[in-house]
Design an enzyme around this catalytic site. Structure first.
Site, PDB file in Angstrom:
ATOM      1  N   ASP A 153      51.192  12.518  13.180  1.00 28.26           N
ATOM      2  CA  ASP A 153      51.358  12.078  14.560  1.00 28.26           C
ATOM      3  C   ASP A 153      52.470  12.931  15.189  1.00 28.26           C
ATOM      4  OD1 ASP A 153      51.094  10.797  16.985  1.00 28.26           O
ATOM      5  OD2 ASP A 153      51.161   8.769  16.171  1.00 28.26           O
TER       6      ASP A 153
HETATM    7  C1  NOJ Z   1      51.250   9.725  19.708  1.00 26.72           C
HETATM    8  C2  NOJ Z   1      50.308   8.601  19.412  1.00 26.72           C
HETATM    9  O1  NOJ Z   1      50.873   7.736  18.452  1.00 26.72           O
HETATM   10  C3  NOJ Z   1      48.948   9.066  18.928  1.00 26.72           C
HETATM   11  O2  NOJ Z   1      48.083   7.954  18.871  1.00 26.72           O
HETATM   12  C4  NOJ Z   1      48.391  10.129  19.812  1.00 26.72           C
HETATM   13  O3  NOJ Z   1      47.132  10.544  19.341  1.00 26.72           O
HETATM   14  C5  NOJ Z   1      49.369  11.285  19.863  1.00 26.72           C
HETATM   15  N1  NOJ Z   1      50.641  10.846  20.391  1.00 26.72           N
HETATM   16  C6  NOJ Z   1      48.849  12.455  20.691  1.00 26.72           C
HETATM   17  O4  NOJ Z   1      48.828  12.134  22.027  1.00 26.72           O
END
Ligand code: NOJ
Length: 748
Positions: A266
């Site tokens: 993430d």
């Molecule tokens: C953080 C989020 O937790 C995740 O779900 C998302 O896909 C990413 N950012 C990218 O935007």
């Protein structure tokens, strides 16, 4: 322009990728492990150079073919090895056409609806040159304080697993390489929905049995359905961050489950290993992540900076690096990018003049799906459907809220395309004859600090714009509109930012400014219909006692206003069922239907001390899992079993007759629950094991049969072995999880 010439040897994936890896420099390999967000992080000009230099393997947040083409040209035409770049984006519930949020899709209990919405999203995204989405989000959550609950599909392992499969099938289509398919990256692996206290990014501590039985199944279902990728969660699990969790990513995911795809960190999560306190410096963080099995690093430069030295010094084995690179290249191969890196981007001549053009939307599909996503919670005195031709007052801060109705994570959805409830009802009233008076009535909240917080999270524009009139004046205007009308529709709940990443709440109440409006409307004595827009279960005790009807619409998306209006005026009979329990108050959390049996259960109607209860308010949920009313009524017969014993390997059939006893055609969801009342460990009081949605004409009766076999009786025991233990089982069937008919059988 130079043309892309596919490299020789493409027929054999493994040999092709091995051959490529053999020719890659260390820096080129590391470059493939970087997923970079286009935006403030890096300018476009710099990105072209970095891609051409082989230092970036994938990007996210560019959303048109015209934007993606030069990036792909830099990779596929100008980089030394011509390795294509992959384009990713968060397409969570629609791309340009926005469908209902996850909780809404789940409320349909209709897997074809879920698959269709994902299919449309994939086709729209692929038409914009996108290859991959960070979805579906299949985190089970039992804590409505958590704002990200809105993205997921609720609390139940069985239902969420079914939805996970349907979403993956919809996104990936029949072949990942198809020009209208995109790759699913299921998230957030693992257990993100169980963050302590519902506070986003908090830690997760959980027993292995709970993990295996309740929280892990949906990720596994997504993988079994063929999801090409898995996003690693931001949280730690029993003290070890998912991002450095070798047990999670190697032993469980790849070892036990046999996952063969890509793992993606993430946002910034590898660097955050230092914040978690498991890495002392960036070098250690990079080592921990790559060794744990994180292939692609999202939005940081930590692999770029640390891996060269780590590999050169022999601290990280080159084989470990190669394994990660192999997954990244394998994904590109499966997506068909080595055959044609422009298969989704297409030729410039085909680019739409306006990417946001109306004709690129799928409105009919969005309206059809949204109609299935609403749950009728209350309907007294025939308040709904509204009489066509009636005089109606439409009030509330969410009545004309084109941004909010899309819900959070609305990808490339444009609010100018949203049909608000006001628009939808205006059109309906104009067509039917009748009157509509509109007054805002209240701001979503009067708390300036909260408004500031919600707007701070939005970098494009402030989303929450306050009406500057005094609250009393707004309420007075709404009350006046109500007085001149036959019925009041109040669109209330949360702005979309209140149910979003990093938007955890300590209260589940409708904010005070809106409650004051509702109280004033109630005092007019006019029938009061609430249209709720929110991304989590709310504590609706006051609303239940005071409103005549309550329609839970979640956030219905681009066609929301039309779809809600269809339901309000009775052109559509609502059939949604809650995919999550609604507690009475925040103090009851966690409140979920499939809780374990306990030694001193509280029994409704038999109060007594020393049983498990809260003494200040009634126990049990306000609205149970699986609940939802209709404009018609249904009866369910007793359960019939084809046999009283089940031999191993065999099946028996459990059936009920369901009848539409009302005046209108309507659909409902028949739900099968199973209880294992005496096992080697305490088991849930019931668990969903099957469901069937059926449409019945007035007076029509249908027999619904469920096959029950060992599969439905299995669970992970204290040694994490999956077993079906002999003995008695209870089969419960009903139209929600609380009101069920029961019969027992014996597993031999
Ligand atoms: C953080 C989020 O937790 C995740 O779900 C998302 O896909 C990413 N950012 C990218 O935007």
């Amino acid at each position: 322009m130079q043309r892309y010439v596919p490299a020789p040897g493409l027929e054999n994936k493994a040999a092709f990728i091995d051959g490529l890896i053999a020719r890659m420099t260390l820096d080129e390999k590391i470059g493939q492990l970087r997923l970079i967000s286009i935006g403030p992080e890096m300018t476009k000009a710099r990105i072209y150079d970095e891609i051409a230099a082989g230092r970036i393997g994938a990007t996210f947040n560019t959303v048109t073919s015209a934007e993606n083409r030069p990036l792909q040209e830099a990779a596929a035409l100008r980089s030394r090895l011509r390795i294509p770049v992959t384009f990713a984006y968060d397409i969570v519930h629609g791309h340009r056409t926005i469908f209902p949020i996850g909780l809404g899709l789940a409320s349909s209990w209709d897997m074809e609806v879920v698959r269709q919405s994902a299919r449309v999203a994939a086709a729209e995204a692929a038409a914009d040159g996108i290859d991959m989405t960070f979805a579906p989000m299949v985190d089970i959550s039992r804590d409505p304080r958590w704002g990200r609950m809105s993205e997921g599909f609720g609390e139940d392992p069985f239902l969420v697993s079914e939805i996970a499969r349907a979403s993956v099938r919809g996104l990936q289509g029949d072949s990942l390489a198809a020009p209208d398919s995109i790759m699913a990256v299921a998230k957030h692996f693992a257990l993100y929905g169980a963050v302590e206290g519902g506070r986003d990014y908090n830690t997760v501590d959980m027993s292995p049995m709970r993990m295996y039985n309740d929280y892990l199944p949906p990720y596994r279902a997504a993988i079994e359905a063929g999801a090409g990728g898995v996003m690693v969660a931001l949280n730690s699990i029993n003290g070890v961050p998912a991002t450095s969790n070798t047990w999670l990513l190697r032993d469980l995911l790849r070892g036990q489950w046999g996952f063969k795809g890509l793992t993606v960190s993430d946002h910034g999560a590898i660097t955050e290993l230092m914040q978690h306190g498991v890495a002392g410096d960036p070098r250690e963080a990079a080592r921990l992540a790559v060794e744990a099995g994180v292939d692609l690093s999202m939005a940081d430069s930590i692999y770029l900076e640390q891996l060269p030295q780590l590999v050169r010094s022999g601290t990280v084995r080159e084989q470990t690096l190669d394994a990660a690179v192999r997954e990244v290249l394998g994904t590109k191969y499966d997506l068909g990018l080595f055959h044609d890196p422009f298969r989704r981007i297409g030729d410039a001549a085909r680019d739409p003049a306006d990417a946001d053009a109306e004709e690129r939307l799928h409105r009919a599909e969005a309206r059809a799906v949204a109609r299935e996503s609403m749950v009728l919670l209350e309907n007294r005195n025939g308040a709904l459907p509204l009489r066509k031709g009636a005089r109606i007052a439409l009030v509330g801060p969410l009545a004309d809220a084109p941004i909010d109705i899309m819900g959070s994570w609305s990808a490339s959805g444009k609010f100018k395309h949203s049909v608000t409830l006001l628009q939808g009802m205006r059109e309906a009233v104009a067509a039917q004859g009748g009157q509509l008076r509109h007054a805002r009535g209240a701001n979503a909240t009067d708390d300036a600090r909260i408004v500031e917080y919600l707007n701070f999270m939005n970098w494009d524009m402030p989303e929450v714009v306050q009406d500057q009139r005094p609250a009393e004046a707004m309420i007075a205007e709404a009350v006046e509109a109500a007085r001149q009308s036959d019925a009041v529709v109040a669109a209330v709940g949360e702005t979309r930012g209140m149910s979003h990443e990093s938007s955890s709440r300590t209260s589940l109440e409708i904010p005070a400014s809106q409650r004051a409006l509702l109280a004033a409307l109630k005092a007019t004595g006019k029938p009061l219909v609430l249209v709720l827009m929110n991304g989590r279960p709310l504590a609706l005790g006051w609303e239940r006692d005071n409103a005549d009807a309550i329609l839970e619409t979640w956030y219905t998306g681009t066609e929301g206003g039309h779809a809600i209006s269809d339901v309000l005026f009775g052109d559509v009979n609502p059939a949604g069922k809650l995919p999550i329990t609604f507690p009475r108050s925040v103090g009851q959390i966690p409140q979920y239907y499939n809780h374990l049996r306990i030694g001193r259960p509280f029994t409704e109607g038999q109060p007594g001390n020393y049983t498990s209860q809260y003494f200040e308010e009634p126990n049990g949920p306000l609205y149970p899992f699986g609940y939802g009313r209709s404009y018609t009524d249904f009866s369910v017969s007793d359960v019939a079993l084809s046999a009283d014993t089940l031999e191993r390997g065999g099946t028996l059939s459990a059936s009920v007759a369901v009848k539409n006893t009302g005046q209108r055609a309507g659909a409902t969801v028949v739900q099968l629950y199973i209880e294992d009342p005496a096992a080697s460990v305490a088991r849930p009081v019931k668990e969903l094991k099957g469901f069937r949605k059926l449409m019945l004409q007035p007076g029509e009766e249908q027999v619904v049969r469920f096959a029950v076999g060992e599969e439905q009786l299995r669970f992970f025991n204290a040694r994490l072995e999956q077993v079906a233990e002999p003995g008695r089982f209870n089969v419960q069937i009903g139209l929600d999880s609380r009101d069920v008919k029961q019969r027992s059988f014996e597993l031999r």
